[in-house]
Write a protein that holds these residues in place. Structure first.
Motif, PDB file in Angstrom:
ATOM      1  N   SER A  74       0.884  -1.149  -0.340  1.00  0.00           N
ATOM      2  CA  SER A  74       0.004  -0.040   0.077  1.00  0.00           C
ATOM      3  C   SER A  74       0.778   1.133  -0.035  1.00  0.00           C
ATOM      4  N   LEU A  75       0.552   2.312  -0.770  1.00  0.00           N
ATOM      5  CA  LEU A  75       1.252   3.407  -0.542  1.00  0.00           C
ATOM      6  C   LEU A  75       0.636   4.765  -0.332  1.00  0.00           C
ATOM      7  N   SER A  76       1.049   5.636   0.591  1.00  0.00           N
ATOM      8  CA  SER A  76       0.464   6.910   0.950  1.00  0.00           C
ATOM      9  C   SER A  76       0.732   7.634  -0.259  1.00  0.00           C
ATOM     10  N   LEU A  77       0.107   8.892  -0.047  1.00  0.00           N
ATOM     11  CA  LEU A  77       0.217  10.028  -1.173  1.00  0.00           C
ATOM     12  C   LEU A  77       1.969  10.222  -1.247  1.00  0.00           C
ATOM     13  N   ALA A  78       2.419  10.566   0.029  1.00  0.00           N
ATOM     14  CA  ALA A  78       3.852  10.704  -0.058  1.00  0.00           C
ATOM     15  C   ALA A  78       4.567   9.901  -0.731  1.00  0.00           C
ATOM     16  N   ARG A  79       4.436   8.615  -0.361  1.00  0.00           N
ATOM     17  CA  ARG A  79       5.313   7.628  -1.210  1.00  0.00           C
ATOM     18  C   ARG A  79       4.990   7.487  -2.692  1.00  0.00           C
ATOM     19  N   VAL A  80       3.749   7.680  -3.206  1.00  0.00           N
ATOM     20  CA  VAL A  80       3.563   7.584  -4.701  1.00  0.00           C
ATOM     21  C   VAL A  80       4.120   9.054  -5.090  1.00  0.00           C
ATOM     22  N   LEU A  81       4.074   9.992  -4.521  1.00  0.00           N
ATOM     23  CA  LEU A  81       4.983  11.158  -5.256  1.00  0.00           C
ATOM     24  C   LEU A  81       6.567  10.761  -5.234  1.00  0.00           C
ATOM     25  N   ALA A  82       6.944  10.312  -4.109  1.00  0.00           N
ATOM     26  CA  ALA A  82       8.272   9.962  -4.072  1.00  0.00           C
ATOM     27  C   ALA A  82       8.737   9.126  -5.186  1.00  0.00           C
ATOM     28  N   LEU A  83       7.886   8.051  -5.503  1.00  0.00           N
ATOM     29  CA  LEU A  83       8.112   7.016  -6.535  1.00  0.00           C
ATOM     30  C   LEU A  83       8.015   7.723  -8.000  1.00  0.00           C
ATOM     31  N   GLN A  84       7.039   8.628  -8.003  1.00  0.00           N
ATOM     32  CA  GLN A  84       6.824   9.227  -9.266  1.00  0.00           C
ATOM     33  C   GLN A  84       8.123  10.222  -9.621  1.00  0.00           C
ATOM     34  N   VAL A  85       8.452  10.806  -8.602  1.00  0.00           N
ATOM     35  CA  VAL A  85       9.638  11.611  -8.818  1.00  0.00           C
ATOM     36  C   VAL A  85      11.024  10.634  -9.387  1.00  0.00           C
ATOM     37  N   GLU A  86      11.041   9.566  -8.602  1.00  0.00           N
ATOM     38  CA  GLU A  86      12.080   8.854  -8.954  1.00  0.00           C
ATOM     39  C   GLU A  86      12.135   8.356 -10.689  1.00  0.00           C
ATOM     40  N   LEU A  87      10.756   7.960 -10.872  1.00  0.00           N
ATOM     41  CA  LEU A  87      10.454   7.545 -12.232  1.00  0.00           C
ATOM     42  C   LEU A  87      10.690   8.869 -13.292  1.00  0.00           C
ATOM     43  N   LEU A  88      10.275   9.834 -12.880  1.00  0.00           N
ATOM     44  CA  LEU A  88      10.758  10.921 -13.683  1.00  0.00           C
ATOM     45  C   LEU A  88      11.913  11.363 -13.882  1.00  0.00           C
ATOM     46  N   GLU A  89      13.087  10.934 -12.833  1.00  0.00           N
ATOM     47  CA  GLU A  89      14.417  11.127 -12.964  1.00  0.00           C
ATOM     48  C   GLU A  89      14.796  10.349 -13.804  1.00  0.00           C
ATOM     49  N   VAL A  90      14.355   8.867 -13.907  1.00  0.00           N
ATOM     50  CA  VAL A  90      15.086   7.939 -14.669  1.00  0.00           C
ATOM     51  C   VAL A  90      14.630   8.031 -15.981  1.00  0.00           C
ATOM     52  N   PHE A  91      13.452   8.455 -16.230  1.00  0.00           N
ATOM     53  CA  PHE A  91      13.057   8.532 -17.830  1.00  0.00           C
ATOM     54  C   PHE A  91      13.386   9.717 -18.465  1.00  0.00           C
ATOM     55  N   ALA A  92      13.823  10.701 -17.564  1.00  0.00           N
ATOM     56  CA  ALA A  92      14.360  11.945 -18.105  1.00  0.00           C
ATOM     57  C   ALA A  92      15.984  11.858 -18.547  1.00  0.00           C
ATOM     58  N   ARG A  93      16.492  10.978 -18.206  1.00  0.00           N
ATOM     59  CA  ARG A  93      17.897  10.825 -18.315  1.00  0.00           C
ATOM     60  C   ARG A  93      18.196  10.758 -19.911  1.00  0.00           C
ATOM     61  N   PRO A  94      18.941  11.545 -20.219  1.00  0.00           N
ATOM     62  CA  PRO A  94      19.437  11.440 -21.774  1.00  0.00           C
ATOM     63  C   PRO A  94      19.755  10.265 -22.316  1.00  0.00           C
ATOM     64  N   SER A  95      20.375   9.342 -21.633  1.00  0.00           N
ATOM     65  CA  SER A  95      20.686   8.137 -22.179  1.00  0.00           C
ATOM     66  C   SER A  95      19.452   7.369 -22.358  1.00  0.00           C
ATOM     67  N   PHE A  96      18.383   7.389 -21.540  1.00  0.00           N
ATOM     68  CA  PHE A  96      17.099   6.692 -21.803  1.00  0.00           C
ATOM     69  C   PHE A  96      16.589   7.420 -22.807  1.00  0.00           C
ATOM     70  N   GLN A  97      16.318   8.653 -22.868  1.00  0.00           N
ATOM     71  CA  GLN A  97      15.773   9.367 -24.070  1.00  0.00           C
ATOM     72  C   GLN A  97      16.223   9.090 -25.279  1.00  0.00           C
ATOM     73  N   ARG A  98      17.579   9.030 -25.593  1.00  0.00           N
ATOM     74  CA  ARG A  98      18.138   8.726 -26.730  1.00  0.00           C
ATOM     75  C   ARG A  98      17.822   7.232 -27.223  1.00  0.00           C
ATOM     76  N   ARG A  99      17.773   6.357 -26.235  1.00  0.00           N
ATOM     77  CA  ARG A  99      17.589   4.939 -26.585  1.00  0.00           C
ATOM     78  C   ARG A  99      16.061   4.746 -27.103  1.00  0.00           C
ATOM     79  N   LEU A 100      15.288   5.505 -26.125  1.00  0.00           N
ATOM     80  CA  LEU A 100      13.821   5.436 -26.706  1.00  0.00           C
ATOM     81  C   LEU A 100      13.359   5.974 -27.870  1.00  0.00           C
ATOM     82  N   SER A 101      14.062   7.197 -28.033  1.00  0.00           N
ATOM     83  CA  SER A 101      13.880   7.899 -29.340  1.00  0.00           C
ATOM     84  C   SER A 101      14.297   7.124 -30.542  1.00  0.00           C
ATOM     85  N   ASP A 102      15.528   6.394 -30.434  1.00  0.00           N
ATOM     86  CA  ASP A 102      15.986   5.273 -31.297  1.00  0.00           C
ATOM     87  C   ASP A 102      15.016   4.441 -31.870  1.00  0.00           C
TER      88      ASP A 102
END
Length: 111
Positions: free
Chosen positions: A2-30
């Motif tokens: 189960s996740l509190s609002l604070a934990r969901v927001l923390a999880l989302q922030v981590e996902l935002l960070e990994v998905f915004a990485r230039p190396s991920f974005q380049r690979r996904l774009s390719d």
């Protein structure tokens, strides 16, 4: 899990960070470009595996498997929680995550 609002927001922030990485974005774009030039299910599978492996680095810290089952479990929990569904921050982060992994590429390759 189960996740509190604070934990969901923390999880989302981590996902935002990994998905915004230039190396991920380049690979996904390719991968999107290759899929647009010659659509095949195997190219889509590779793109989905990239998404899963990237999410898989985050999900276990919040009690979810690093698998499609874990992703589905997380999404189910978020969809079933009125507090999470009502949170403007959760909605905003979700929209940005969606744009990072899909929206900006689908518009670019459709042109």
């Amino acid at each position: 899990p189960s996740l509190s609002l604070a934990r969901v927001l923390a999880l989302q922030v981590e996902l935002l960070e990994v998905f915004a990485r230039p190396s991920f974005q380049r690979r996904l774009s390719d991968l999107y470009e290759a899929e647009h030039r010659q659509p095949t299910s195997s190219q889509q599978d590779v793109r989905l595996e990239l998404l899963l492996s990237t999410q898989g680095s985050v999900l276990p810290r919040y009690g979810f498997e690093a698998s499609w089952h874990g992703v589905q479990q997380l999404m189910g929990l978020m969809d079933s929680s009125p507090a999470l569904k009502a949170s403007a921050d959760v909605l905003r982060n979700g929209l940005i995550i969606d744009w990072l992994v899909r929206g900006k590429f689908e518009k670019a390759t459709a042109a």
